[in-house]
Design a protein around this motif. Sequence first.
Motif, PDB file in Angstrom:
ATOM      1  N   ASP A 100       4.991 -60.277 -13.850  1.00 56.20           N
ATOM      2  CA  ASP A 100       5.550 -58.828 -14.443  1.00 56.20           C
ATOM      3  C   ASP A 100       4.414 -57.995 -14.299  1.00 56.20           C
ATOM      4  N   SER A 101       3.256 -58.330 -14.756  1.00 60.15           N
ATOM      5  CA  SER A 101       1.996 -57.447 -15.000  1.00 60.15           C
ATOM      6  C   SER A 101       1.522 -56.848 -13.712  1.00 60.15           C
ATOM      7  N   ASN A 102       1.788 -57.305 -12.632  1.00 63.08           N
ATOM      8  CA  ASN A 102       1.448 -56.927 -11.343  1.00 63.08           C
ATOM      9  C   ASN A 102       2.272 -55.325 -10.813  1.00 63.08           C
ATOM     10  N   ILE A 103       1.332 -54.575 -10.221  1.00 64.96           N
ATOM     11  CA  ILE A 103       1.699 -53.411  -9.807  1.00 64.96           C
ATOM     12  C   ILE A 103       1.511 -53.142  -8.586  1.00 64.96           C
ATOM     13  N   ARG A 104       2.370 -52.149  -7.870  1.00 63.95           N
ATOM     14  CA  ARG A 104       2.245 -51.771  -6.604  1.00 63.95           C
ATOM     15  C   ARG A 104       1.506 -50.265  -6.753  1.00 63.95           C
ATOM     16  N   VAL A 105       0.271 -50.427  -6.276  1.00 65.62           N
ATOM     17  CA  VAL A 105      -0.585 -49.355  -6.462  1.00 65.62           C
ATOM     18  C   VAL A 105      -0.944 -48.347  -4.991  1.00 65.62           C
ATOM     19  N   LEU A 106      -0.751 -47.279  -5.063  1.00 65.83           N
ATOM     20  CA  LEU A 106      -1.146 -46.307  -3.964  1.00 65.83           C
ATOM     21  C   LEU A 106      -2.468 -46.084  -4.106  1.00 65.83           C
ATOM     22  N   VAL A 107      -3.360 -46.172  -3.108  1.00 65.83           N
ATOM     23  CA  VAL A 107      -4.747 -45.871  -3.174  1.00 65.83           C
ATOM     24  C   VAL A 107      -5.194 -44.789  -1.833  1.00 65.83           C
ATOM     25  N   ILE A 111      -9.786 -51.104  -4.059  1.00 66.12           N
ATOM     26  CA  ILE A 111      -8.893 -51.937  -3.546  1.00 66.12           C
ATOM     27  C   ILE A 111      -9.284 -53.232  -4.051  1.00 66.12           C
ATOM     28  N   SER A 112     -10.228 -53.592  -3.598  1.00 64.73           N
ATOM     29  CA  SER A 112     -10.899 -55.107  -4.130  1.00 64.73           C
ATOM     30  C   SER A 112     -10.612 -55.714  -5.425  1.00 64.73           C
ATOM     31  N   ASP A 113     -10.848 -54.773  -6.310  1.00 61.34           N
ATOM     32  CA  ASP A 113     -10.613 -55.107  -7.736  1.00 61.34           C
ATOM     33  C   ASP A 113      -8.952 -55.159  -8.007  1.00 61.34           C
ATOM     34  N   LEU A 114      -8.498 -54.088  -7.634  1.00 60.21           N
ATOM     35  CA  LEU A 114      -6.984 -54.424  -7.847  1.00 60.21           C
ATOM     36  C   LEU A 114      -6.352 -55.577  -7.190  1.00 60.21           C
ATOM     37  N   ILE A 115      -6.822 -55.974  -5.977  1.00 62.00           N
ATOM     38  CA  ILE A 115      -6.208 -57.218  -5.293  1.00 62.00           C
ATOM     39  C   ILE A 115      -6.793 -58.510  -6.294  1.00 62.00           C
ATOM     40  N   ALA A 116      -7.999 -58.585  -6.432  1.00 65.38           N
ATOM     41  CA  ALA A 116      -8.372 -59.610  -7.379  1.00 65.38           C
ATOM     42  C   ALA A 116      -7.622 -59.847  -8.652  1.00 65.38           C
ATOM     43  N   ALA A 117      -7.179 -58.503  -9.090  1.00 70.12           N
ATOM     44  CA  ALA A 117      -6.445 -58.434 -10.306  1.00 70.12           C
ATOM     45  C   ALA A 117      -4.772 -59.079 -10.093  1.00 70.12           C
ATOM     46  N   GLY A 118      -4.629 -59.367  -8.953  1.00 67.30           N
ATOM     47  CA  GLY A 118      -3.346 -59.519  -8.469  1.00 67.30           C
ATOM     48  C   GLY A 118      -2.317 -58.591  -8.224  1.00 67.30           C
ATOM     49  N   HIS A 119      -2.906 -57.345  -8.074  1.00 68.45           N
ATOM     50  CA  HIS A 119      -2.092 -56.364  -7.835  1.00 68.45           C
ATOM     51  C   HIS A 119      -1.809 -55.918  -6.340  1.00 68.45           C
ATOM     52  N   GLU A 120      -0.514 -55.447  -5.952  1.00 64.35           N
ATOM     53  CA  GLU A 120      -0.304 -55.215  -4.540  1.00 64.35           C
ATOM     54  C   GLU A 120      -0.789 -53.575  -4.293  1.00 64.35           C
ATOM     55  N   VAL A 121      -1.613 -53.619  -3.431  1.00 65.94           N
ATOM     56  CA  VAL A 121      -2.279 -52.186  -3.058  1.00 65.94           C
ATOM     57  C   VAL A 121      -1.734 -51.726  -1.660  1.00 65.94           C
TER      58      VAL A 121
END
Length: 168
Positions: free
Chosen positions: A5-12, A24-34
């Motif tokens: 639930d805490s994963n978010i879809r982030v536009l970069v 991008i690498s940090d967001l993906i490592a944190a489990g977010h969709e980039v």
Amino acid sequence: MTQKDSNIRVLVTGGTGHSGPYIISDLIAAGHEVIALARSDKSAAAVSELGAKVRRGDISDLDGLKAAAADSDGVIHVAHRQDLLPSSGIDAVAAAELQIMLAYGEALAGTGKPLVVSASIGSPTNVGWPAPRAHFLGRPATEEDPALPPAAMSTRVPCGFVTSWSSP
């Protein structure tokens, strides 16, 4: 809240620039969709290799930018119209950036979705701006150019803000 639930879809935007690959690498490592905006095949391949999903487009296409922002849970904007520097200067870049911010505002108003903005327009690879240990290209940097060496990056001064848009 569960981890899922805490994963978010982030536009970069600016995913192949000076900061973008790290973001991008940090967001993906944190489990977010980039979702990374990519204007060329080479950029699309580079952000895809980092694990981001590719959305083809360009920050000069304000309608496309609004749609991409609306489709996300949040936006991290680290791109800018560096192509305008040689012919029109920093005022044109600033004017273009204002239109981009207004487009984000329109797309995100009242949603509570975050917008993070950072700029590195003063980076040593830009035309005419000296910095210690800089290697000048004599033209604006593009995604075709190598990243700055760590020694040159230490001369940069980051700036930016974090906000959630709300209706005026």
